[in-house]
Design a protein around this motif. Sequence first.
Motif, short mmCIF file in Angstrom:
data_model
loop_
_atom_site.label_atom_id
_atom_site.label_comp_id
_atom_site.label_asym_id
_atom_site.label_seq_id
_atom_site.Cartn_x
_atom_site.Cartn_y
_atom_site.Cartn_z
N LEU A 274 0.82 -1.20 0.00
CA LEU A 274 0.00 0.00 0.00
C LEU A 274 0.86 1.26 0.00
N PHE A 275 1.90 1.27 0.81
CA PHE A 275 2.77 2.44 0.88
C PHE A 275 3.48 2.68 -0.45
N SER A 276 3.91 1.62 -1.11
CA SER A 276 4.61 1.80 -2.39
C SER A 276 3.70 2.42 -3.44
N PHE A 277 2.40 2.02 -3.44
CA PHE A 277 1.47 2.61 -4.40
C PHE A 277 1.27 4.10 -4.14
N VAL A 278 1.05 4.43 -2.88
CA VAL A 278 0.79 5.83 -2.54
C VAL A 278 2.05 6.67 -2.76
N PHE A 279 3.18 6.16 -2.35
CA PHE A 279 4.42 6.93 -2.49
C PHE A 279 4.78 7.13 -3.96
N THR A 280 4.62 6.10 -4.77
CA THR A 280 4.91 6.24 -6.21
C THR A 280 3.96 7.25 -6.86
N ALA A 281 2.73 7.23 -6.41
CA ALA A 281 1.76 8.17 -6.99
C ALA A 281 2.15 9.61 -6.69
N PHE A 282 2.52 9.91 -5.43
CA PHE A 282 2.91 11.27 -5.09
C PHE A 282 4.24 11.66 -5.74
N SER A 283 5.20 10.73 -5.87
CA SER A 283 6.47 11.05 -6.52
C SER A 283 6.26 11.38 -7.98
N SER A 284 5.41 10.62 -8.64
CA SER A 284 5.11 10.89 -10.05
C SER A 284 4.37 12.22 -10.21
N LEU A 285 3.43 12.50 -9.30
CA LEU A 285 2.66 13.74 -9.38
C LEU A 285 3.58 14.96 -9.25
N LEU A 286 4.42 14.97 -8.25
CA LEU A 286 5.30 16.12 -8.05
C LEU A 286 6.33 16.23 -9.16
N PHE A 287 6.80 15.10 -9.69
CA PHE A 287 7.75 15.13 -10.79
C PHE A 287 7.13 15.73 -12.03
N LEU A 288 5.92 15.31 -12.38
CA LEU A 288 5.28 15.81 -13.60
C LEU A 288 4.88 17.27 -13.48
N LEU A 289 4.52 17.70 -12.27
CA LEU A 289 4.06 19.08 -12.11
C LEU A 289 5.21 20.08 -12.03
N PHE A 290 6.32 19.69 -11.40
CA PHE A 290 7.34 20.71 -11.08
C PHE A 290 8.74 20.39 -11.62
N LEU B 146 8.05 25.61 -3.80
CA LEU B 146 6.84 25.27 -4.56
C LEU B 146 5.90 26.46 -4.68
N LYS B 147 5.89 27.28 -3.64
CA LYS B 147 4.97 28.42 -3.67
C LYS B 147 5.37 29.44 -4.73
N ASN B 148 6.63 29.46 -5.10
CA ASN B 148 7.06 30.40 -6.14
C ASN B 148 6.63 29.96 -7.52
N VAL B 149 6.23 28.71 -7.66
CA VAL B 149 5.81 28.21 -8.97
C VAL B 149 4.30 28.39 -9.14
N ASP B 150 3.54 27.77 -8.21
CA ASP B 150 2.07 27.88 -8.25
C ASP B 150 1.60 27.65 -6.82
N LEU B 151 1.13 28.69 -6.16
CA LEU B 151 0.79 28.60 -4.75
C LEU B 151 -0.38 27.65 -4.53
N LEU B 152 -1.41 27.75 -5.32
CA LEU B 152 -2.59 26.90 -5.12
C LEU B 152 -2.26 25.44 -5.37
N LEU B 153 -1.54 25.17 -6.46
CA LEU B 153 -1.18 23.80 -6.81
C LEU B 153 -0.26 23.20 -5.74
N ALA B 154 0.66 24.02 -5.22
CA ALA B 154 1.55 23.53 -4.17
C ALA B 154 0.77 23.23 -2.91
N PHE B 155 -0.20 24.08 -2.56
CA PHE B 155 -1.01 23.86 -1.36
C PHE B 155 -1.79 22.56 -1.45
N ILE B 156 -2.40 22.30 -2.59
CA ILE B 156 -3.18 21.07 -2.76
C ILE B 156 -2.29 19.84 -2.64
N CYS B 157 -1.13 19.89 -3.28
CA CYS B 157 -0.23 18.72 -3.25
C CYS B 157 0.28 18.45 -1.84
#
Length: 1443
Positions: free
Chosen positions: A1297-1313, A1344-1355
């Motif tokens: 379970l942890f690997s799924f969640v951790f991979t999902a957040f790593s991919s999300l932050l990588f693609l966004l920033f 992160l806030k210097n890139v997109d404050l709202l997007l950083a807050f949600i993540c």
Amino acid sequence: MELSVKKCEQLIQALHLYSNRVSLEQFGMAVKPIFNTISNILTGVNSVLLDRSKALQRDVTDANRFPDDYDTDLEYFWSNPYLFANGDDFSRETIESNRNLYYQQRTAVLIESKVRSLLKTVTTRISQYLNIGQKFQLNTESIGVTIEKVRVDEVTNKTIEQKDGAEIHLQNFEINENETFVTLTLITLPLATNGRLNKTVQYSRSVSLSLNDKNHNEISVKNLTDPIEVIIPRDKNLQAPPMIPQNVTNLSNNKTYFHFNYFKITHHVNLSTSLHIEILPKNKSIAYFAVIILNSIPDFQTNQIDEWKLFCPQDNGASSFTMFLNNTRVTNHDMAVLGIREVDTSIYCHNKSRTLPWLHDQIGFHFTQDYSLRVFVSGCYYLDENHEWRSDGLIVGPKTNYHHTQCFSSHLTGFGGGLIVVPNAIDWNYAKENAQFERNKTIYGTLIGISGLSILIFIFAAWKDRKDAKKMMMKPLLDNKKCDRYFYQIIVFTGMRNDAGTKSKIHFVLSGDNDETGIRLLDAERPIVERGDIDSLLMAVPRSLGMLNFLRIRHDNSGKGSDASWFLKYVIICDLQTMEKTYFICQRWLAVEKDDGKIERTLSVAGEVEKLAFSYLFSKNIYHNFADNHLWFSIFSYHPLSINFTRVQRCTCCFVFLFLNLLMSIIYYDIQAANTIGNYLTIGPFYFSQEQISIGIAIELILFLPSFLLIALFRRTKVRNSRTVQSIYYNKEYLLPYTKNQKSKFLLPWWCLIIAYILSLVFIGVSITFIIQKSISIGDLKTRKWLTSILVSFISSICLTQPFKVFGLTLFCMCLCRNKRVQDLSFDDDRLISHTCQKSDTNANECGHNKNSSSITINRLNPVRAQWEEMNLEKARHNRLIEIQTWNILREILIVILFLSCLYAITYANRDVENSRMMVKHLRNYLLEDNLDRTRLFSKKNLHNSFEQINTFDEYWSWLKTKFLVRLRAQQWYNGGVPKDLAGYLNDKSNRMIGWASIRQLRVKKKLCSPEIISHSLPNRSCYYEYSFLNEEKSLWKPRWLLSNQSNDDEYSHSIINAFKYRSASELDSYIYATEYNTYFGGGYNYQLRGSLSEIIENLTQLEKTSWLDSNTRAIFLTFNLYNPNVNLFTYCSLLIENVPTIGRLIPRISFQPFKLVQLYTNAELIYCIIYLILVTYYIYIEIRLIVKLRLSYVKHIWSYFNWCIIIFSWTGVGFHFIRQAELKRLGKLFKHSHGYYPINLQFASYLNNLLTYQLGFCCFFATIKLLHLLRFNRRMTLFWLTLQKAKASLAGFALLFSFVFTAFSSLLFLLFHAHLDEFATFSKSAQTCFEMISLDFSGSRNLKNVDLLLAFICLVLFALFVVFILQNMFISIIVDHCNLIRRDIIKEKNQYEMIKFIQNKIFQLFGFNKSKRVDEQQLDCIVEFPQKVDQLFAAFDRAYDD
């Protein structure tokens, strides 16, 4: 002299202007005095170098004056003391003398080059006068010139001669068909040039031949199939030394074939020599036979002869006989042996076609007349491009004598001949004269050590023989009755396993058809049933038991610890009246903790099938074969038949065979080393030649006779004053004579033992004498090599060859002879019954045979007592198992502590951690720091690293010229002093550079952009691709990256031209380098920072102007190697600049790798290494046993994975260690050759050092983790580990379970920033940042806030909710729940691993604090004895009533 050469040059130039106006004869007359002047100049400049005259004191003074232009450049001649030292002699006198010779030689080379240029000018002009077929010859007192113009077809078999004796004969010669004629020019100079201070050619003249075409260009002549014959005359002033008379008249010897003379052969480095021997007989009518042997003792039985020759009177045309061995046969030999004998002319000189074996016709020699002898060596040499004399491709001819040298060459160049007179012959007393201890420490120390070891082993063997003699005596049982008249011999065989012996009391019952013994005590006056013992005991019974049926045997487990258990192999009982033997085979443990846990066995009589069983016969014979047939093992093991072949006698045989092996091996050592040419079989790194096999067989055959003789003498000799074999019992009237019905073996008389010991002393004395003489003759260094080889052979023979031989023979006999009788398959059991029973008064008990009166019988028949014994047995088993587990844990603790101690000692041996850290810090601050103000050096506010802030190539060039180079060379001291003796040092004056630094760049090929990448509006635009192996630029360019036809090389220096030529990794001795952006290979375009600082700066400026670094450059390596003598640290320095096209700027990388190149291991560290490898092997053995024991369950044994990690990393580290040692050995040879004045790349050595450090680091990690496993004896200490084991299923689900969640957040932050922040530039960096946020470290996500404050807050909110709060709490809940379960189980479960109390009890027992009998045992005894007391009371009432 330079002025004289200049004047001669001016005269020749003036003469050349008038050459068209004079004839050839006039021109020759004009150049003759010039040639004489040139001859005098060459003689003057070379005479000092060749030790033919002394140097002027003024020249010595001028040569050693400190130069005004002194530079610390390594290539500056004044900076290198190795140029002027003699080996290790760095004295002032030697340096000054050789420095003068250096200047003299440099002047000589300069003058000779000018002279040859002048000679070429003159000979070229003379050849213009000549027509085809004409010859010009000019001979002065010391110089000769011959010029001849011939047709091409006349060159073959052409001979050119001069009056001074110089001659050249051309054989089959192939010249370009386009040539119609060639000009042959033969020049003879007065003295050979001294090449690199080589005085070998001091008596030779120089001869050179050149071939020129019609355009006066020299024709290259190399690799000829038919060699050119060259006759080189020697100096006319050379006088041949007189012949040395040999006074041999009436000298005779009937034991050898020849009278021998020994000679040392003198060699020069890289130069081969030939051997010449001249024999002048006093009576010319005598015939001689002579042989030559190189580098070995003469051996005429195997015809080991290098050259032989028969000299007859009719052959003596030149008044003396000569023998000759050319340089190809003498190379690598340091000694020659000449054997001469007179022979009968009428017999031998009329049949000269007979071959060498007729040498064996008769032995002995006798001289009737004296003869004289002269020996010398000569050589043929040529000057190479480095001005060094070499002998490659040259062979000395047989016509060589004291007046000239005959050479055969496959090429044309300048030739010289060498001559060295062999000074003195080595006489027969050579070994005696060189027998000093200082020269032969190795052999003397070895023999003294072996002698001392033999004395100690002899003392041990004698002591054990006395104990064996007592063991061999048959002892009576302590409970024998005096009136018993029937005797049995009991032979008890105890096993050889660990803890096989026992100190418990042993009881037995022997039952037969007629009667049984009752419970008897197996005990005697001496210790019995020890490990490996064979005890012979005498049992007395009232009458015969008849045919035996079974043997019931047990012990009371009263021994302490491991002394309680007993492994019984088998028992032999012999009726001494009828001599019938009965076998009782057990082969099992009588122990509470082993096998089935029983301490009592009932053994039935073994039948023929059981006695022929393979397991019984093999276990019975393997030990006895080892104890009897393996001589070295038999010294330390007990054998029941050792009375006939004692340990002292076996020890004598062992050392006799050892010395004989040493003698034979050293005799054949040189022969085996010399005969390496021929057919041989190769298996990996080993090869087996015919010589090796034949020598091995010969040694074994030679040693067979003395070994067989000695062993036979010791084994087959009677014992002096041997005792009569009887069954002796207390009184003489009861003596029962003992006679054995067995066939007596043949035995030698007792005095043969004296002969055996005398032969042993003779063998040892002769062997030591010849070993010393042979080792003196081969030298101390070769003796060490021989001892190393014989030591390995000796250890392998004892530990491998002999055990495998005994094991194999035993197995072979067992498999092949299964159908034979037992007596034929095993050792002789009957001989165990042939020893004396020693009289004893302690067992003179009164007669009494009431078997039921024994308390042991009563106790065993009593059910209460039996139950109590069973309880005691179970309790003893439980205590014993706890004791074994405790000792196992303690042993494991000690092993792990010892393993860790050795591991950490090896890891930190020769690793100077503190100095390495300070070295790296110093180099970063010194070489890369922009401001060198020492007061502000370590201030963080002023720390400005200029190298790390380089962004463009212009900044890089500027940094090199203004920052780096000024610190690369030692400058003046703070007081303006000259930095003398600091050649090669950095300006910090503490680190010395090895060679010089180099700059290597890797480039990519120029490619046009593809249409898919660039639009048609930008045609012909170059694209800058990433570096890879496929698109790496490897072409050869001219400066400015131009093609070969687009540039003129005359505009640039040689170093600039070479900087644009690609060099492979093997040429540069460089290796792969990996970074996070790319992997760079070892080749590239290289520029060396060599020369003076002004030259380097000028070259760097020129490279910058020629765009050596441009947009196609992908990596720039600035590498150099340093050595700090103060802390003995080498440092590989690499300053890398990466040009990544996607970034658009340069990326600097810095690497300083300090390490110790010379590993100076102490004796203690070597011991640590040996212990460490033994323990690693022990771990392998433990894991293999666990695999066999657990089988598939082994995969669940978690701690075994840690052991395998230790094993794998340890042996991998051993492999890297050997690779590193090989690399260090290679670097050591380079250092020895270059002395650090030539660049040596330490990159591979630093890689190996880092890899070895990584291996040792992981070993330390896993070995330290093993300490947790040692706490398993207390479950409270292993709560966490047990919790993890209990929760492994839940944790596996959580991990998924942890690997799924951790991979999902790593991919999300990588693609966004990934395009905005470096922390998320790659997926790995994004995962790393997520791990930091899990540990509540949000420093990587602050931007992160210097890139997109709202997007950083949600993540961040989602990440904190799912990962920080939910997943972390879930993990904690799993651990806590299972921990509570484990705690409840631990409270309920009895702690079987608790050993603290057990250790305390053992300590109390050791100091005697536990003396009182246990209360429960006392109460139980009362309960058991109460019925007996009641029975006795009623019996007393009955007797009173009857009375």
